[in-house]
Design a protein around this motif. Structure first.
Motif, short mmCIF file in Angstrom:
data_model
loop_
_atom_site.label_atom_id
_atom_site.label_comp_id
_atom_site.label_asym_id
_atom_site.label_seq_id
_atom_site.Cartn_x
_atom_site.Cartn_y
_atom_site.Cartn_z
N UNK A 2 -64.60 -21.63 -28.18
CA UNK A 2 -65.65 -22.47 -28.76
C UNK A 2 -66.43 -21.71 -29.82
N UNK A 3 -66.79 -20.46 -29.54
CA UNK A 3 -67.57 -19.67 -30.48
C UNK A 3 -66.78 -19.38 -31.75
N UNK A 4 -65.54 -18.93 -31.61
CA UNK A 4 -64.71 -18.63 -32.78
C UNK A 4 -64.43 -19.90 -33.60
N UNK A 5 -64.14 -20.99 -32.90
CA UNK A 5 -63.85 -22.25 -33.58
C UNK A 5 -65.07 -22.74 -34.36
N UNK A 6 -66.24 -22.61 -33.75
CA UNK A 6 -67.47 -23.05 -34.40
C UNK A 6 -67.78 -22.19 -35.63
N UNK A 26 -63.01 -20.18 -37.50
CA UNK A 26 -61.71 -19.52 -37.37
C UNK A 26 -60.70 -20.47 -36.73
N UNK A 27 -59.43 -20.23 -37.02
CA UNK A 27 -58.36 -20.97 -36.35
C UNK A 27 -58.08 -20.29 -35.01
N UNK A 28 -58.07 -21.08 -33.95
CA UNK A 28 -57.91 -20.52 -32.61
C UNK A 28 -56.80 -21.25 -31.88
N UNK A 29 -55.89 -20.47 -31.31
CA UNK A 29 -54.84 -21.01 -30.45
C UNK A 29 -55.17 -20.64 -29.01
N UNK A 30 -55.34 -21.65 -28.16
CA UNK A 30 -55.63 -21.42 -26.75
C UNK A 30 -54.38 -21.52 -25.90
N UNK A 31 -54.25 -20.61 -24.93
CA UNK A 31 -53.06 -20.56 -24.07
C UNK A 31 -53.49 -20.50 -22.61
#
Length: 232
Positions: free
Chosen positions: A34-38, A41-46
């Motif tokens: 959530x913090x990086x996305x806000x 940044x592009x974030x891939x969650x696994x």
């Protein structure tokens, strides 16, 4: 300042990175996503749990999210995890999975791996298998809570190292009506004033003759000892 700004791994993230992979979508992993996305940044969650993957997608706190077993190198490779410059292993409660996942991404050549540890032994093992940076979020948040209870005037803190911090602090009554030069923050406390917020507007590098008022906010940098000496 972000709610997670005090956590060590945010200081270790390279400013040139635009993409991050977060493995483990529990409370900590989701907070990181959530913090990086806000922040853009592009974030891939696994995660291996389909429900957690679906939750991240429904909350729209990551660019993409996939269900896979991170202990399987072939699954990580197929998902393109090894192409990321930074991977955050946010698996904390399952120590074996955490260590194997960290080993997998480091052996595959990921340059920068940040891993969450739940205990000191867990942290040592993560370092042993190649983690570049290990964080203890429960410990750090516990320290933050203790500080907030004992120093309620400090609204936020960013630790530069164990002895120095940047803090956002409410102007105490003792400083009310005094100018910055009159306070002698550097000589009395060893602190430098970075900014002042009055009437909901921040002024960076404020004039030495600016008069402070009780209840407004100032941002200072310096030693933790000096910060702790500020009047409440």
């Amino acid at each position: 300042m972000s709610n997670l700004s005090g956590l060590g791994f945010f200081k270790s993230l390279r400013p040139t990175n635009r993409q991050f992979a977060v493995i483990g979508l529990g409370r900590f992993g989701r907070a990181v996503c959530s913090t990086l996305h806000r922040l853009g940044y592009e974030v891939l969650g696994i995660d291996s749990d389909e429900k957690l993957v679906a939750q991240v997608l429904s909350e729209q706190i990551a660019s993409h999210a996939l269900q896979l077993d991170s202990t399987e190198p072939s699954a990580l490779k197929e998902a393109g995890i090894f192409e990321f410059d930074t991977v955050i292993v946010a698996i904390g409660n399952y120590i074996q999975e955490s260590i194997i996942t960290t080993l997998n991404v480091k052996e595959a050549g990921v340059p920068h791996v940040v891993a969450k540890a739940s205990t000191e032994v867990h942290g040592k093992l993560l370092k042993r298998v190649g983690a570049d940076h290990v964080v203890f979020p429960e410990h750090e948040m516990g320290c933050t809570l203790a500080r907030s209870l004992t120093r309620p005037g400090i609204l936020d803190r960013f630790e530069l190292d164990p002895d120095h911090s940047i803090v956002e602090v409410v102007v105490p009554e003792e400083f009310d009506g005094k100018t910055i030069v009159e306070l002698e923050l550097r000589s009395r406390y060893g602190l430098n004033l970075l900014a002042v917020c009055q009437d909901e507007k921040f002024e960076i590098n404020p004039s030495p003759v600016l008069r402070l008022h009780k209840g407004s906010i100032m941002v200072v940098i310096g030693t933790n000892r000096g910060i702790n000496q500020l009047p409440v």
